[in-house]
Design an enzyme around this catalytic site. Structure first.
Site, PDB file in Angstrom:
ATOM      1  N   HIS A 126       0.858  -1.186   0.000  1.00 34.00           N
ATOM      2  CA  HIS A 126       0.000   0.000   0.000  1.00 34.00           C
ATOM      3  C   HIS A 126       0.889   1.230   0.000  1.00 34.00           C
ATOM      4  O   HIS A 126       1.811   1.347   0.813  1.00 34.00           O
ATOM      5  CB  HIS A 126      -0.904   0.007   1.238  1.00 34.00           C
ATOM      6  CG  HIS A 126      -2.052   0.952   1.128  1.00 34.00           C
ATOM      7  ND1 HIS A 126      -1.889   2.323   1.110  1.00 34.00           N
ATOM      8  CD2 HIS A 126      -3.385   0.732   1.002  1.00 34.00           C
ATOM      9  CE1 HIS A 126      -3.070   2.903   1.000  1.00 34.00           C
ATOM     10  NE2 HIS A 126      -3.990   1.968   0.933  1.00 34.00           N
ATOM     11  N   ASP A 145      -5.436  -5.999   1.480  1.00 35.69           N
ATOM     12  CA  ASP A 145      -6.204  -6.785   0.501  1.00 35.69           C
ATOM     13  C   ASP A 145      -5.640  -8.204   0.409  1.00 35.69           C
ATOM     14  O   ASP A 145      -6.380  -9.187   0.421  1.00 35.69           O
ATOM     15  CB  ASP A 145      -6.146  -6.129  -0.882  1.00 35.69           C
ATOM     16  CG  ASP A 145      -6.473  -4.652  -0.847  1.00 35.69           C
ATOM     17  OD1 ASP A 145      -7.658  -4.329  -0.827  1.00 35.69           O
ATOM     18  OD2 ASP A 145      -5.542  -3.841  -0.818  1.00 35.69           O
TER      19      ASP A 145
END
Length: 372
Positions: A273, A314
Site C-alpha cells: 500500500h 487486501d
C-alpha cells in the site's frame, strides 16, 4: 535504524533536489517528513529515503503552483477535507487517536463503530432490530455482495433514533454476506457461525476492526459527497458500497486471490500500500497467528525477497480467507462489512458540517477522434 530495502540518497543530493540548506534538511528529518538511515558503508554518514525527498519536492512544487495543487488534490494529493475520525501518521493507523492495531487485539466491530461515530447509545447494538426482508442466502464477490446489500438497504425503513439506525444499517450489510439476521450477536461471531468457520472467529474480528476505516479512501469520499447533499445514511452507505466494488479499491481482493492461486503469473496489482512504504501494519496485525497455506507463506517470502514489498490488507484478507477455508469472496465481504462502520462515521461527520461538497472542473477542449 537500519536502512530498509528502499532507495537512499546523500544529504547533498537531497538538499539539492529540494533546493534547501543542510540545516533545513535536518529540520525536515526531525519533523518526521524525511526518513534518515546510517550508511551501511560508513556509520558516520546519513542517507535519506529518496521516496520521501521526491514526495516533499512534489508537495513544495504544488504549493508554488495553486492550479496544479488543485488539479492533483484528488489523486493522492494535498488534503481536501478535515476529519476527526481517522489519521494515518508515521506508518500507523489511528481511530480517533487510538492505534487501530492495538484496538484490534481485543475490540469488536461494534465497539469500533461506537468509537468512530461517537455520540451513540452504548447499548445500540444490544437493541433488537427488524429482520432483513428479501434475504436470499449469502452473497460473495463484489458484484453479488453489493447487489444484495443495496437491495437490503433500499427496503422501506421506519424512522429510528440515530443509534438504532446505525445498528440496523451495519447489521443489514453483515446480513448480505451471511445470508441471515445477525440479531444482537457480535458480527464476527455471527459470520464465523454462518460460514461454518469457528476457528476463524478471532481473525474475522481483527479483520473487521482493522478495515473499519482508512481516512479519505475513494469510498469514504463518495460517502461524504453523498451525505453532503442531505441524503440518508442508508443512501450514503450505498454510495460507499458502489465505490468499494471497483477493482482498484475493495475489488482488489479478487485480483489478490487470482495471484495467490497462480503466483507464477505477474500480480497485476501493487502488493504493498503506497501510504505505508515500510509495510501495511493492518496486514501484519491480521496475519499474526493465522495458519497460512504453505503456498501462500512461500509466495509471501518470495515477493518480499524479490521486491522488498510487504503485503497490503487486501492480500492479507485473501490469505485469511484461504487459510480458514472461508467462502470464496469472503475477503470482500469482510472489507465491506467492516468499512460500513467508517462510512457511517464519515456520513454523520459530514452532515454535521452542513456544507455541500461541490468541486469545480477545469474545462479543456476534447481531442477529435482520428479519421478512420
Amino acid at each position: 535504524m537500519n536502512a530498509p530495502s528502499l532507495e537512499l540518497t546523500s544529504a547533498e543530493s537531497a538538499s539539492g533536489r529540494l533546493g534547501i540548506s543542510r540545516a533545513s534538511l535536518y529540520a525536515y528529518v526531525s519533523r518526521g517528513l524525511i526518513r534518515s538511515f546510517a550508511s551501511p558503508h560508513d556509520p558516520r554518514q546519513r542517507l535519506y529515503a529518496l521516496d520521501d525527498v521526491e514526495a516533499l519536492a512534489e508537495r513544495k512544487a504544488r504549493f508554488r503552483r495553486p492550479t496544479a495543487a488543485a488539479a492533483t488534490a484528488l489523486d493522492w494529493g494535498l488534503p481536501v477535507l478535515e476529519t476527526s475520525i481517522t489519521q494515518i501518521k508515521d506508518g500507523r493507523l489511528f481511530y480517533r487517536e487510538r492505534d487501530a492495531v492495538e484496538l484490534a487485539r481485543t475490540a469488536t466491530l461494534e465497539e469500533t463503530a461506537l468509537l468512530l461515530i461517537g455520540g451513540l447509545d452504548e447499548g445500540a447494538f444490544r437493541l433488537p432490530s427488524r429482520p432483513p426482508e428479501g434475504l436470499a442466502g449469502p452473497a460473495f464477490g463484489p458484484h453479488a455482495f453489493v447487489a444484495q446489500a443495496v437491495r437490503l438497504l433500499s427496503a422501506p425503513a421506519p424512522k429510528e433514533a440515530r443509534s438504532a439506525e446505525v445498528a440496523a444499517i451495519l447489521r443489514l450489510v453483515a446480513a448480505a454476506g451471511s445470508g441471515a439476521d445477525p440479531g444482537a450477536v457480535p458480527i464476527h461471531r455471527h459470520l464465523a457461525s454462518c460460514w461454518n468457520a469457528p476457528r476463524a472467529e478471532d481473525a474475522i474480528r481483527r479483520a473487521l476492526v482493522l478495515c473499519a476505516d482508512h481516512e479519505l479512501s475513494s469510498s469514504a469520499f463518495a460517502v461524504r459527497v453523498t451525505a453532503s447533499t442531505g441524503a440518508s445514511l442508508r443512501n450514503a452507505v450505498i454510495a460507499g458500497l458502489a465505490a468499494l466494488s471497483g477493482p482498484y479499491h475493495g475489488g482488489m481482493t479478487e485480483r489478490a486471490r487470482t495471484f495467490l492461486e497462480d503466483p507464477g503469473r505477474p500480480p497485476g496489482f501493487a502488493f504493498r500500500h503506497r501510504l505505508y512504504p515500510e509495510g501495511d501494519p493492518r496486514a501484519w496485525a491480521l496475519l499474526e497467528g493465522v495458519p497460512l497455506l504453505a503456498s501462500d507463506a512461500t509466495t509471501l517470502k518470495a515477493v518480499e525477497a524479490a521486491t522488498g514489498e510487504k503485503p497490503s490488507i487486501d492480500v492479507a484478507l485473501v490469505m485469511v480467507e484461504r487459510a480458514y477455508g472461508l467462502p470464496s469472496g469472503a475477503a470482500f465481504a469482510l472489507f465491506a462489512i467492516a468499512r460500513t462502520a467508517g462510512w457511517l462515521a464519515h456520513a454523520v461527520e459530514q452532515r454535521g458540517q452542513a456544507t455541500l461538497i461541490r468541486p469545480r472542473a477545469r474545462y479543456v477542449l476534447a481531442q477529435e477522434a482520428p479519421t478512420p
